[in-house]
Enzyme design. Structure first.
Site, PDB file in Angstrom:
ATOM      1  N   SER A 104       0.445  -1.529   0.143  1.00 63.25           N
ATOM      2  CA  SER A 104       0.237   0.241   0.326  1.00 63.25           C
ATOM      3  C   SER A 104       0.690   1.314   0.197  1.00 63.25           C
ATOM      4  O   SER A 104       1.695   1.430   1.005  1.00 63.25           O
ATOM      5  CB  SER A 104      -1.207  -0.329   1.462  1.00 63.25           C
ATOM      6  OG  SER A 104      -1.035   1.252   1.850  1.00 63.25           O
ATOM      7  N   HIS A 153      -0.694  -1.735  -4.266  1.00 66.74           N
ATOM      8  CA  HIS A 153      -2.402  -1.006  -3.477  1.00 66.74           C
ATOM      9  C   HIS A 153      -2.278   0.187  -3.267  1.00 66.74           C
ATOM     10  O   HIS A 153      -1.417   1.546  -2.219  1.00 66.74           O
ATOM     11  CB  HIS A 153      -2.257  -2.018  -2.718  1.00 66.74           C
ATOM     12  CG  HIS A 153      -3.699  -2.107  -1.714  1.00 66.74           C
ATOM     13  ND1 HIS A 153      -4.510  -2.393  -1.833  1.00 66.74           N
ATOM     14  CD2 HIS A 153      -3.635  -0.647  -0.641  1.00 66.74           C
ATOM     15  CE1 HIS A 153      -5.689  -2.273  -1.288  1.00 66.74           C
ATOM     16  NE2 HIS A 153      -5.105  -0.968  -0.523  1.00 66.74           N
ATOM     17  N   ASP A 169      -5.068   3.380  -2.794  1.00 70.42           N
ATOM     18  CA  ASP A 169      -6.096   4.032  -1.533  1.00 70.42           C
ATOM     19  C   ASP A 169      -6.073   4.844  -1.810  1.00 70.42           C
ATOM     20  O   ASP A 169      -5.751   6.541  -1.427  1.00 70.42           O
ATOM     21  CB  ASP A 169      -5.209   4.407  -0.003  1.00 70.42           C
ATOM     22  CG  ASP A 169      -4.995   2.489   0.969  1.00 70.42           C
ATOM     23  OD1 ASP A 169      -5.994   1.466   0.419  1.00 70.42           O
ATOM     24  OD2 ASP A 169      -3.881   2.325   0.832  1.00 70.42           O
ATOM     25  N   MET A 220      -8.759   7.854  -2.016  1.00 73.10           N
ATOM     26  CA  MET A 220     -10.061   8.459  -0.200  1.00 73.10           C
ATOM     27  C   MET A 220     -10.549   9.630  -0.271  1.00 73.10           C
ATOM     28  O   MET A 220      -9.832  10.676  -0.514  1.00 73.10           O
ATOM     29  CB  MET A 220      -9.248   8.357   1.317  1.00 73.10           C
ATOM     30  CG  MET A 220      -8.254   7.109   2.034  1.00 73.10           C
ATOM     31  SD  MET A 220      -7.768   7.002   3.223  1.00 73.10           S
ATOM     32  CE  MET A 220      -6.965   5.712   3.509  1.00 73.10           C
ATOM     33  N   HIS A 237      -7.846   0.567  -4.733  1.00 70.66           N
ATOM     34  CA  HIS A 237      -9.317   0.734  -3.422  1.00 70.66           C
ATOM     35  C   HIS A 237      -9.532   1.667  -3.089  1.00 70.66           C
ATOM     36  O   HIS A 237      -9.733   2.924  -2.432  1.00 70.66           O
ATOM     37  CB  HIS A 237      -8.173  -0.392  -2.293  1.00 70.66           C
ATOM     38  CG  HIS A 237      -9.327  -0.068  -0.855  1.00 70.66           C
ATOM     39  ND1 HIS A 237      -8.271   0.098   0.522  1.00 70.66           N
ATOM     40  CD2 HIS A 237     -10.545  -0.290  -0.937  1.00 70.66           C
ATOM     41  CE1 HIS A 237     -10.004  -0.073   1.045  1.00 70.66           C
ATOM     42  NE2 HIS A 237     -10.950  -0.070   0.533  1.00 70.66           N
ATOM     43  N   MET A 268     -12.212   4.282  -1.922  1.00 72.66           N
ATOM     44  CA  MET A 268     -13.077   4.758  -0.136  1.00 72.66           C
ATOM     45  C   MET A 268     -13.541   5.558  -0.530  1.00 72.66           C
ATOM     46  O   MET A 268     -13.373   6.970   0.365  1.00 72.66           O
ATOM     47  CB  MET A 268     -11.868   4.654   0.630  1.00 72.66           C
ATOM     48  CG  MET A 268     -11.208   2.958   1.402  1.00 72.66           C
ATOM     49  SD  MET A 268      -9.679   2.902   2.001  1.00 72.66           S
ATOM     50  CE  MET A 268      -8.581   3.029   0.762  1.00 72.66           C
ATOM     51  N   MET A 309     -10.827  -6.393   4.688  1.00 73.88           N
ATOM     52  CA  MET A 309     -10.257  -5.648   6.174  1.00 73.88           C
ATOM     53  C   MET A 309     -10.632  -5.666   7.687  1.00 73.88           C
ATOM     54  O   MET A 309     -11.187  -6.310   8.362  1.00 73.88           O
ATOM     55  CB  MET A 309     -11.787  -3.772   6.297  1.00 73.88           C
ATOM     56  CG  MET A 309     -11.474  -3.121   4.798  1.00 73.88           C
ATOM     57  SD  MET A 309     -10.073  -2.833   3.799  1.00 73.88           S
ATOM     58  CE  MET A 309      -9.315  -1.754   5.361  1.00 73.88           C
ATOM     59  N   ASP A 342      -6.426  -6.950   3.570  1.00 74.54           N
ATOM     60  CA  ASP A 342      -5.818  -5.320   4.187  1.00 74.54           C
ATOM     61  C   ASP A 342      -5.970  -4.571   5.674  1.00 74.54           C
ATOM     62  O   ASP A 342      -6.808  -4.932   6.205  1.00 74.54           O
ATOM     63  CB  ASP A 342      -6.886  -4.453   2.891  1.00 74.54           C
ATOM     64  CG  ASP A 342      -6.302  -2.794   2.800  1.00 74.54           C
ATOM     65  OD1 ASP A 342      -5.469  -2.630   3.936  1.00 74.54           O
ATOM     66  OD2 ASP A 342      -6.563  -2.239   2.163  1.00 74.54           O
TER      67      ASP A 342
END
Ligand code: DX5
Ligand code: ZN
Length: 221
Positions: free
Chosen positions: A9, A34, A36, A38, A67, A69, A138, A176
């Site tokens: 990540s 990965h 992330d 957000m 990913h 979010m 998660m 994760d």
């Protein structure tokens, strides 16, 4: 092929040199990258958008495991697909029509993933198993790196392993949050085949990336 795929990540990377960091983890043995995303709304943190994904694309030949979010996610799926995502994963809570969102990701030519928060039951996937290429469990509440692994999620990983095996299809089972060489072993024993790790991969800086990734893969030993 290794029994455990590692998806570092980049949330734990040095954001001032993200391109170099992505190249360094690729050289160090990362199987996926990965990323992330957000929005400060679905989760209490803001990170990166499609422009950064696009800028990072030339720095690695590994699949980008994005990913999301963010809520809503639907208006941004095309932008992440065009930016170079290979797998796009969404949370069922991010929109009212999970099935339709997965159809959209597939129609963009990308692999589709579903992410389950610690409080979300595996049954959320029961009627979309034919549409997923990856399931992400998660093992922390999403939003930040560096949190402690929640052992309560191991039973969910075991249940999902059975659900995946029943399909007879290839679906990655990824975990994760709080993954380190110790918790990696628990995840592998529960049936995970892919692990996300931020803190555990990036600790010590570039000279340590190769050993850090190897230590996680050794959990499948
Ligand atoms: C958190 C992210 C994770 C995070 C993991 O919301 O989804 O990918 O970066 O970080 P570590 O490995 O430090 O728990
Ligand atoms: Zn993540």
């Amino acid at each position: 092929m290794s029994k455990l795929l590692i998806s570092p990540s980049i949330l734990s990377a040095d954001f001032a040199k993200l391109g170099e960091e992505v190249a360094a983890i690729t050289a160090a043995g990362a199987d996926l990258i990965h990323i992330d995303v957000m929005d400060g709304h679905f989760v209490p943190n803001i990170t990166i958008g499609p422009q950064v994904v696009k800028a990072l694309r030339p720095h690695s030949d590994r699949p980008f495991d994005v990913h999301l979010m963010i809520a809503p996610a639907d208006p941004y799926l095309q932008a992440f697909a065009e930016a170079g995502a290979d797998i796009i994963s969404i949370h069922p809570e991010a929109g009212p029509h999970l099935h339709r969102s997965l159809q959209t990701i597939r129609s963009l030519g990308k692999k589709a993933g579903v992410v389950l928060n610690p409080s979300t039951h595996e049954s959320a996937l029961a009627h979309v198993m034919d549409m997923v290429d990856l399931i992400l469990v998660m093992s922390i509440n999403p939003g930040f790196g560096g949190q402690t692994f929640l052992p309560s999620q191991l039973g969910k990983i075991e249940a999902l392993r059975k659900m995946i095996d029943q399909t007879g299809r290839e679906i990655l089972l990824e975990v994760d949050g709080g993954v380190n060489p110790q918790t990696a072993r628990d995840c592998f024993n529960a049936g995970a085949d892919t692990l996300v790790a931020g803190t555990a991969v990036f600790k010590g800086g570039p000279p340590h990336y190769q050993a850090n990734i190897a230590a996680l893969k050794a959990a499948a030993g």
